[in-house]
Write an enzyme that holds these catalytic residues in place. Structure first.
Site, PDB file in Angstrom:
ATOM      1  N   GLU A  42      35.186  40.384 -16.439  1.00  0.00           N
ATOM      2  CA  GLU A  42      36.462  40.253 -15.741  1.00  0.00           C
ATOM      3  C   GLU A  42      37.571  39.684 -16.615  1.00  0.00           C
ATOM      4  O   GLU A  42      38.727  39.976 -16.392  1.00  0.00           O
ATOM      5  CB  GLU A  42      36.302  39.375 -14.495  1.00  0.00           C
ATOM      6  CG  GLU A  42      35.487  40.019 -13.409  1.00  0.00           C
ATOM      7  CD  GLU A  42      36.135  41.252 -12.809  1.00  0.00           C
ATOM      8  OE1 GLU A  42      37.379  41.361 -12.791  1.00  0.00           O
ATOM      9  OE2 GLU A  42      35.391  42.135 -12.345  1.00  0.00           O
ATOM     10  N   CYS A  62      46.463  44.500 -11.618  1.00  0.00           N
ATOM     11  CA  CYS A  62      45.379  45.231 -12.273  1.00  0.00           C
ATOM     12  C   CYS A  62      45.770  46.703 -12.370  1.00  0.00           C
ATOM     13  O   CYS A  62      46.774  47.120 -11.788  1.00  0.00           O
ATOM     14  CB  CYS A  62      44.077  45.043 -11.505  1.00  0.00           C
ATOM     15  SG  CYS A  62      44.008  45.954  -9.950  1.00  0.00           S
TER      16      CYS A  62
END
Length: 142
Positions: free
Chosen positions: A15, A24
């Site tokens: 991550e 994102c």
């Protein structure tokens, strides 16, 4: 069951820690180690807060997987925790991967299903290939 420290560390590696909120690739505001719930634009957190958010997110994933009643090894549980943390329970439950697990398909058949989930934005992503291979290794670990 609970995610192992190996699983938690793998998720942290996949991550990447971001202490400032960002969008994102899917356009979702994200912070910490992939945390999305309640994130505000411009939000900043500490590493300690990121760890707390991750633990909370993992509790929800662990509970959801445990509620399925699957008989799993620690490695298999860790593989599913990472997969579901990354993609969500809805996608997992609707997947052929889940169906194969339910019918006790071979480890190789299940590995094939993990490996299908390597695309983002229509492109094969190296990071997802590495993540799925980690999950396959955990699944096959006895």
């Amino acid at each position: 069951m609970k995610a192992s420290e190996d699983c938690i560390n793998a998720i942290k590696g996949f991550e990447t820690l971001e202490l400032k909120a960002y969008k994102c690739p899917a356009g979702v505001l994200t912070i910490g180690y992939g945390h999305t719930r309640g994130v505000k634009e411009g939000q900043v957190i500490t590493k300690v807060q990121a760890d707390v958010l991750l633990k909370g997110d993992l509790l929800a994933v662990e509970k959801s997987i445990n509620d399925l009643g699957l008989v799993l090894t620690q490695g298999q549980f860790d593989a599913l925790v990472d997969f579901c943390f990354n993609l969500g329970m809805v996608k997992f439950i609707g997947s052929t991967l889940y169906t194969k697990i339910l019918v006790h398909a071979t480890d190789d058949d299940i590995a094939t299903q993990f490996r299908r989930w390597v695309y983002g934005g229509g492109k094969k992503l190296d990071g997802l290939v590495k993540r799925r291979e980690w999950e396959v290794r955990q699944w096959k670990r006895k």
